[in-house]
Design an enzyme around this catalytic site. Sequence first.
Site, PDB file in Angstrom:
ATOM      1  N   HIS A 391     -36.718   1.602   3.989  1.00  0.00           N
ATOM      2  CA  HIS A 391     -36.789   2.985   3.508  1.00  0.00           C
ATOM      3  C   HIS A 391     -37.949   3.744   4.164  1.00  0.00           C
ATOM      4  O   HIS A 391     -37.757   4.823   4.736  1.00  0.00           O
ATOM      5  CB  HIS A 391     -36.952   2.977   1.984  1.00  0.00           C
ATOM      6  CG  HIS A 391     -37.103   4.340   1.376  1.00  0.00           C
ATOM      7  ND1 HIS A 391     -36.061   4.986   0.749  1.00  0.00           N
ATOM      8  CD2 HIS A 391     -38.167   5.171   1.279  1.00  0.00           C
ATOM      9  CE1 HIS A 391     -36.475   6.174   0.315  1.00  0.00           C
ATOM     10  NE2 HIS A 391     -37.763   6.299   0.620  1.00  0.00           N
ATOM     11  N   GLU A 392     -39.144   3.171   4.069  1.00  0.00           N
ATOM     12  CA  GLU A 392     -40.322   3.874   4.600  1.00  0.00           C
ATOM     13  C   GLU A 392     -40.278   3.970   6.125  1.00  0.00           C
ATOM     14  O   GLU A 392     -40.764   4.935   6.708  1.00  0.00           O
ATOM     15  CB  GLU A 392     -41.607   3.189   4.130  1.00  0.00           C
ATOM     16  CG  GLU A 392     -41.821   3.207   2.624  1.00  0.00           C
ATOM     17  CD  GLU A 392     -41.833   4.611   2.038  1.00  0.00           C
ATOM     18  OE1 GLU A 392     -42.162   5.571   2.774  1.00  0.00           O
ATOM     19  OE2 GLU A 392     -41.500   4.759   0.847  1.00  0.00           O
ATOM     20  N   HIS A 395     -38.443   7.085   7.012  1.00  0.00           N
ATOM     21  CA  HIS A 395     -39.341   8.246   7.056  1.00  0.00           C
ATOM     22  C   HIS A 395     -40.125   8.273   8.371  1.00  0.00           C
ATOM     23  O   HIS A 395     -40.224   9.301   9.045  1.00  0.00           O
ATOM     24  CB  HIS A 395     -40.352   8.167   5.908  1.00  0.00           C
ATOM     25  CG  HIS A 395     -39.818   8.531   4.569  1.00  0.00           C
ATOM     26  ND1 HIS A 395     -39.218   9.743   4.299  1.00  0.00           N
ATOM     27  CD2 HIS A 395     -39.823   7.840   3.392  1.00  0.00           C
ATOM     28  CE1 HIS A 395     -38.868   9.774   3.019  1.00  0.00           C
ATOM     29  NE2 HIS A 395     -39.221   8.642   2.453  1.00  0.00           N
ATOM     30  N   HIS A 398     -38.081   8.944  11.495  1.00  0.00           N
ATOM     31  CA  HIS A 398     -37.695  10.357  11.467  1.00  0.00           C
ATOM     32  C   HIS A 398     -38.841  11.204  12.032  1.00  0.00           C
ATOM     33  O   HIS A 398     -38.635  12.058  12.912  1.00  0.00           O
ATOM     34  CB  HIS A 398     -37.396  10.769  10.018  1.00  0.00           C
ATOM     35  CG  HIS A 398     -36.788  12.131   9.878  1.00  0.00           C
ATOM     36  ND1 HIS A 398     -36.422  12.661   8.656  1.00  0.00           N
ATOM     37  CD2 HIS A 398     -36.487  13.090  10.792  1.00  0.00           C
ATOM     38  CE1 HIS A 398     -35.924  13.866   8.834  1.00  0.00           C
ATOM     39  NE2 HIS A 398     -35.953  14.155  10.115  1.00  0.00           N
TER      40      HIS A 398
END
Length: 599
Positions: A391-392, A395, A398
């Site tokens: 998940h992180e 981020h 991205h």
Amino acid sequence: MGEIMKVRKRNEIDNKYKWNIEKLYEDTKTWEIDFEVLKSKVPELQKFSGKLGSSEELLNFLEKDVEISRLLDKLGRYAFLRGDEDTANAEFQALKNKISAYSAEVSSASSFFIPELLALPDGTVEKLIEDSEKLKIYEVYLKKILSQKAHTLSAEQEKILASVEDCLYAGEEIYDMFTSADIVFPKIKDESGNEIELTEGNYSTFIKSKDRQIRKDAYEAYYGTYNKFKNTLATSLTASMRTCIVNGKIRRYDSALESSLKPNNIPVEVYENVVDTINNNLSSLHRYVKLKKRVLDLDEIHMYDLNVPMVESEEEYMNYEDGVEIALEGLKPLGEEYLKIFQEGIRERWIDVYENKGKCGGAYSRGCYDSMPYILMNYNNQLNDVSTVAHEMGHAIHAYYSKNAQPYMYWKYDWFCAEVASTTNECLFMDNLIKNEKDKKKKLYLINQQLDSMMGTLFSRTMLAEFEKITHESIETGNHLSADDLCKIFSDLNIKYYGTDMVLDQCVEIKWSTIPHFYFDFYMYQYVTGFAAARSFSKMIIEEGESAVERYKVFLKSGCSDYPINMLKKAGVDMTTSKPLEDAIRKFDELLDLMEKEL
């Protein structure tokens, strides 16, 4: 009585598990040198006041503003990352306070810019851009500013607001300091009878314990501790809400909600559509609660039972290195380039892995234009922690793509898009685990994990978004919300969302005080829209392959070079409709059907 287990001090953790903060600044001395440079440059902004009608002066101002903003971001990122390593470290807290206070001066020094730009005769800015090739890079940035003309104040008013910015957001700072450094939880016993110091980091482990008494003890200890300070926390939160409301009124928005959404060209209807669509499908959540109650063979189901899997499966110990490999395997559909960036992040120590005494709880990804991405985690060797790595990293990558594709003023993706890439990674990760699991029992366990995650995102976070909407609207009509008022609103929402099967202990009503996202006004709904968009992206990536990956990467590289609704629509996801949400709920129902059939 067992041995009391302590959370490690930071110097007891191997450096390879700490983020490479020295790559940002070698130490506080080098930070201080740049801080002095910043202070010398900021006064230069004022010389452009009154001269923005010239294309040359406008360009010079923008370039100087970018130079100063980049340096401020770099200084601020270092100070806040170091502060989060150990919230009790006085040196780093002093750096945070120093840069926070000075950032208000920076805002004040440039506060003339937007009012002066908007005061120019209609068409002037467009003509300046047309006449200057170098200004064209700023075209989208400038036109976004022009679109906010009706909500921008005079130069003097903007300067006053900028000068008190750090005071206006004191509620958030008070909350952060209180929950990170001052709040102390009691010790509870684990399954072996050892006394353990309950922390923000290990609470998530205890609440999943197979031993119901341990879950109950952890739940009551955690929320009971917050409840002791409910009046202070209510004052802090409502102060933050009033700041949002007053800011919206000053800037002539119809509501606080509109003031949070309209700058990014997001219709209020998108927020309302989230609440309405989920409310219209609460029967799915009620089915989930009823099934969990039956499968766990409970006379009564309480909130502290929700995180217990319906399928028994021994929790696998997943050390960090193994977790990284599992995450990489799940993200293979994103292609070789994406995986290489992921591996670079591990090799270059983007991640601060383990919990330490005084470390900020939870997980996040933050960086600046002139740094690598930085990820804070509190890795606890469980499947959920591996999912958090994926998940992180979503981020972080991205931000990595955006930074490398966009100039400074467009690299930061908007909040509306903030959870899309991270959740796309989560979806791909979990779908891959489920697809490749041969053991029926483990497969059902993983499906249950996905159901739990979707429950938390689609339903629970929509409930929190509805709480924000209700409380802001109540204050806007002149009501003063006490701690008891907040508890009543939160309790009523829990009754509606979780249905008649759920027994709500008194502790549940204080949960509003544990949500840091409430200090980022109307942020929570974006987890829901982000999840719905991510499910759509992950589905396209699996079904269409490379063509979908390329469209998705164009989105990742876009930063804020367009409005978020437009960027998502170009990539194939239209969040102005209820379809992405309804599709996500349909996926939840499909998984629920399978669990009901097999269990």
